[in-house]
Enzyme design. Structure first.
Site, mmCIF file in Angstrom:
data_model
loop_
_atom_site.group_PDB
_atom_site.id
_atom_site.type_symbol
_atom_site.label_atom_id
_atom_site.label_comp_id
_atom_site.label_asym_id
_atom_site.label_seq_id
_atom_site.Cartn_x
_atom_site.Cartn_y
_atom_site.Cartn_z
ATOM 1 N N ASP A 24 0.829 -1.211 0.000
ATOM 2 C CA ASP A 24 0.000 0.000 0.000
ATOM 3 C C ASP A 24 0.862 1.260 0.000
ATOM 4 O OD1 ASP A 24 -2.433 1.334 -0.033
ATOM 5 O OD2 ASP A 24 -2.563 1.427 2.152
ATOM 6 N N HIS A 41 2.116 3.673 -8.994
ATOM 7 C CA HIS A 41 1.979 2.235 -9.269
ATOM 8 C C HIS A 41 3.178 1.752 -10.090
ATOM 9 C CE1 HIS A 41 -1.894 2.366 -7.489
ATOM 10 N NE2 HIS A 41 -2.499 3.003 -8.481
ATOM 11 N N LEU A 135 11.196 -19.947 -5.775
ATOM 12 C CA LEU A 135 10.185 -19.146 -5.071
ATOM 13 C C LEU A 135 8.803 -19.276 -5.717
ATOM 14 C CD1 LEU A 135 9.497 -16.768 -3.044
ATOM 15 C CD2 LEU A 135 10.017 -15.228 -4.934
#
Ligand code: IPE
Ligand code: IPE
Ligand code: MG
Length: 250
Positions: A24, A41, A135
């Protein structure tokens, strides 16, 4: 990688197996620089790249990134459109490098809500990396935890109606097995950047005993050192799961 911190972390030993992040603060990062929210963003993607790389280096097994919530569809259309294009562009650009680094991409959430092109791009990335063993990078897309629970309850009721399951059989295990996260262990560490102290409909069931780490840093400013700090903090917690500290340290 910041060597001192890294050595300290590896010495402490207990590396979280699953880290989940509420990324956030992109909008406020941009606003503080007089930039558009979209620039925030875009800058946030650089943090994603860094964090994915470090998690790979630390041999963390699962990284779940809250990328777009069910409620984020209520943002202005222009922002939603830009985020969806950024998402597709990033996947297309990064997928070969993710693949090379043995990252396995997957998603949780209602992907049917996504624009067709974004959906296809992501499905392509998932397919391309499906045999990788490094991962596990899990993108929460059009994800809401309450919606996920409703879906799970419907699936269970459906099984009961079909006679495949009995009411008495409902358990924590079979609720968990109907969630998007059925193949993933619960997060050990949940990080939220951007200064808010809330969960915002993310992994409500799964984070029952997760360690929470909230930081004021905006997501675009959350990089290697900040992640290492959060892991160090995690390593100094005692996870008791309802027991006493004496029991746990035995
Ligand atoms: C998080 O940053 C990204 C998404 C929710 C898609 P925000 O866009 O929520 O940034 P703030 O909270 O407005 O600063
Ligand atoms: C949570 O951030 C969702 C993501 C990071 C994708 P929001 O910015 O949507 O959360 P609220 O609205 O502040 O709770
Ligand atoms: Mg926000």
């Amino acid at each position: 990688m910041s060597k001192l911190l890294l050595e300290q972390i590896l010495e402490e030993g207990d590396i979280p197996k699953h880290i989940a992040i509420i990324m956030d603060g992109n909008g406020r990062w941009a606003k503080s620089r007089n930039l558009s929210r979209i620039s925030g963003h875009r800058e946030g993607i650089n943090s994603v790249r860094d964090i994915v790389r470090i998690c790979g280096e630390l041999k963390i097994s699962y990284l779940t990134l809250y990328t777009f919530s069910s409620e984020n569809w209520n943002r202005p259309k222009i922002e939603v459109g830009a985020i969806m294009r950024l998402l597709l562009g990033t996947i297309n650009k990064e997928i070969d490098s993710l693949n090379k680094n043995n990252v396995k991409l997957s998603t949780i959430g209602n992907l049917n809500d996504l624009p067709k092109e974004s959906f296809k791009g992501i499905a392509n990335g998932v397919k391309k990396t499906k045999n990788n063993t490094g991962l596990n990078l899990i993108l929460a897309l059009s994800y809401g935890s309450r919606q996920e629970l409703i879906r799970a309850f419907k699936r269970i009721v459906n099984k009961i109606e079909k006679g495949e399951m009995k009411l008495e059989d409902i358990s924590q295990e079979n609720i968990a097995s109907e969630l998007y996260t059925s193949e993933t262990p619960d997060p050990d560490l949940l990080i939220r950047t951007g200064g808010e102290h809330r969960i915002s409909n993310f992994l409500l069931w799964q984070s029952a005993y997760t360690e929470l780490y909230m930081t004021d840093k905006f997501w675009p400013d959350f990089r290697e050192d900040q992640l290492l700090d959060s892991i160090l903090d995690y390593q100094n917690r005692q996870r008791r799961f309802g027991q006493t500290s004496e029991q746990v340290s035995e």
